[in-house]
Write a protein that holds these residues in place. Structure first.
Motif: not given
Length: 610
Positions: A556-561, A565-581
């Motif tokens: 579930a790698r990080m990538n701003p796109d 990637g599945v999360t942004d560079i802060d670990g937040k899951v793309h498209g979900l406001d409050n889920v982090y990995i």
């Protein structure tokens, strides 16, 4: 069918191990049937059972006589036909498991090894009265979850949920450890048993059963993380290094309580003669318990291991709750936001309201949780990195006690960045029977003589930083993984370095964890260079090398796109406001070194911003 499968097993077992008795065969059969029941890849088990069913009929003896059974499976291992080669590997590896593990904890070969025996212990599963609401739900208590929960508990009401149990206070035997503190009884593997996947399952996750090797994330890896995520001095920054230092300090990482144990002294001697540099491995422990330290891979009975649980969750600085034996079913998502989690404890499902969810279930579990929750992303469950491992064992005139002392005393980083920022580590290992016999399954001499010489063998591994990738099959728990030529060449190169080092240290015999096992004997006068050439010529095909993995990353790698990637560079899951990995699944590439410190540093770095 089961009766005929059992009949075939007995015929094969008797031929493989003619000096073991009927009671041994009964005990091994019980474990074999247990394995068939618990092995996650049911399609491959069905193929194996079908073969054994056919093998049980009398007409088989017209083609394959009983005395030739072992030779027959060795021939299958050499086949150029994939399904036949896989069948040969299956039988040898499973037979290795069945003589070194058992349902009562004592492998049938223990009496021949002068190997320490520990009775099966108990694990207390806890019942919980679950809360109706929490601010932050942390899923998983391992390397990522522990430090995340500790960090966030200073600001939020935090609860940790983990399907695993607390460790017991015993020195456990290897079977009991695998069955209670590893996923799927320590039997997980990529599709077709391509790579055995060892993944911890306890309060504290893998940090409670790993080999305590505590290595900082290399600068070269952090630079590549920046490149892959199109950042400048984000991962390779003062802030990230402060997180590394914070983790190292709290884990008590040092070499003070580690040394080169007896089982690795010959490896160190060989490295010296082979001009390979090495160092004592820094560890996260606060004392040394001699021989018993080798058994910490099965759940440490001492309090000296600075696990994720002990460091982050047990101390007074953690202001939160821990719910063990409580597995998450799914995250309830509404309008791109997690509103609840569904968890199960003691067979009852509860729905808990949440404000934030922190996923730290590990790279093999986190994608399944999100998929079961209805979340979709093109990269989810892809880009699996495994740090594929293969090994070498060497026999010396002097006793080695291959399980004794520090789990890993020393290693070499000389080849870590051998080619284009990728390469391998050379490391010692605790060679317990269930690690040794499945990975070196072909006995050139008689099985009885080989088993009795076990205490004179020691071993080492090649741990490869991989560019290869795997992916989730459906929603799990099955994975597929394809080793590419680049990584295969690094593995082979590392194996030759180990073989040459053991040869220079005076080894009488050397084995390589290939299929079939490659075996060199000094008294047979085979030129060592010829043997090394044979290793380098091993084809990159499934079941040519026997591979294992204790490090899974990148799913579930990080990538701003969000397309990359599945999360942004802060670990937040793309498209979900409050889920982090915050586990190793967010790594943009593999860590290259044992990932425990990298996972905890990444988690602290990300959660300190939340």
């Amino acid at each position: 069918m089961d009766k005929r499968v059992s009949k075939s097993f007995r015929s094969i077992f008797k031929n493989f191990y003619p000096n073991l008795n009927e009671n041994d065969a009964d005990k091994a059969l019980d474990y074999f049937l247990f394995t068939l029941e618990k092995f996650p890849d049911k399609s491959n088990i069905l193929q194996l059972k079908l073969f054994l069913f056919i093998f049980s009929f009398s007409f088989r003896k017209l083609i394959i006589k009983d005395k030739n059974i072992k030779s027959f499976f060795s021939l299958l291992q050499r086949s150029n036909i994939l399904i036949l080669r896989k069948l040969g590997v299956y039988m040898f590896v499973l037979m290795g498991h069945c003589i070194s593990r058992s349902l009562d904890g004592e492998g049938v070969i223990y009496n021949k090894l002068n190997y320490p025996k520990h009775n099966n212990a108990t694990v207390n599963k806890k019942l919980h009265s679950l809360p109706e609401k929490v601010e932050v739900a942390v899923i998983g208590s391992g390397a990522g979850g522990g430090v995340a929960a500790h960090t966030l508990s200073k600001k939020y009401n935090v609860a940790v949920f983990d399907k695993a149990s607390y460790l017991n206070d015993e020195t456990n035997n290897e079977t009991f450890g695998y069955h209670n503190f590893f996923e799927h009884y320590g039997l997980s593997a990529t599709r077709g048993f391509g790579i055995q996947l060892l993944t911890g399952k306890s309060i504290g996750g893998g940090t409670s059963i790993n080999w305590q090797t505590s290595l900082e994330t290399p600068t070269e890896v952090l630079n590549e993380w920046d490149e892959l995520t199109k950042q400048q001095n984000y991962f390779n920054s003062d802030s990230f290094r402060e997180s590394i230092e914070y983790v190292i300090d709290n884990l008590g990482v040092s070499t003070e309580f580690n040394n080169i144990p007896l089982k690795e002294e010959k490896l160190a001697e060989g490295f010296d003669k082979n001009n390979i540099g090495y160092r004592v491995i820094p560890k996260n422990n606060s004392s040394n318990h001699g021989m018993e330290c080798g058994f910490c891979a099965f759940g440490c009975g001492y309090e000296s291991r600075n696990s994720s649980y002990k460091v982050w969750l047990e101390n007074d600085d953690f202001n939160g709750d821990i719910y063990s034996d409580t597995g998450i079913q799914k995250i309830v998502i509404d309008n791109n936001k997690a509103t609840h989690i569904e968890v199960e404890n003691n067979g009852e499902t509860s729905r808990i309201e949440v404000e934030k969810v922190i996923l730290a279930g590990g790279s093999l579990n986190t994608p399944s949780i999100l998929l079961n929750s209805g979340y979709k992303n093109p990269q989810l469950g892809r880009n699996l990195k495994t740090h594929p491992v293969s090994g070498v064992a060497a026999k010396f005139n002097e006793e080695q006690k291959p399980w004794y002392g520090s789990m890993q005393g020393m290693h070499s980083e000389d080849f870590l960045f051998k080619t284009n920022n990728y390469g391998y580590l050379l490391q010692g290992l605790p060679m317990h029977p269930s690690i040794f016999f499945p990975y070196f399954p072909n006995f050139v001499s008689t099985a009885d003589n080989f088993i009795e010489s076990y205490n004179h063998w020691s071993g080492a591994i090649v741990l490869t930083s991989d560019t290869s990738s795997g992916s989730l099959i459906n929603n799990g728990p099955l994975w597929k993984y394809t080793l590419n030529d680049f990584d295969n060449n690094h593995l082979l190169d590392g194996l030759t370095q180990l073989v040459r080092s053991y040869y220079l240290a005076g080894a009488e015999e050397i084995m390589v964890s290939a299929s079939p096992t490659m075996h060199w004997k000094r008294n047979e006068n085979e030129d060592i260079e010829e043997f090394l050439s044979k290793i380098l010529s091993i084809k990159n095909q499934p079941y040519r090398l026997l591979l294992g993995s204790a490090h899974q990353m990148g799913t579930a790698r990080m990538n701003p796109d969000p397309k990359l990637g599945v999360t942004d560079i802060d670990g937040k899951v793309h498209g979900l406001d409050n889920v982090y990995i915050v586990d190793s699944s967010v790594f943009p590439r593999c860590s290259g070194v044992n990932p425990m410190v990298t996972i905890q540093s990444t988690s602290h770095f990300l959660m300190s911003k939340l």
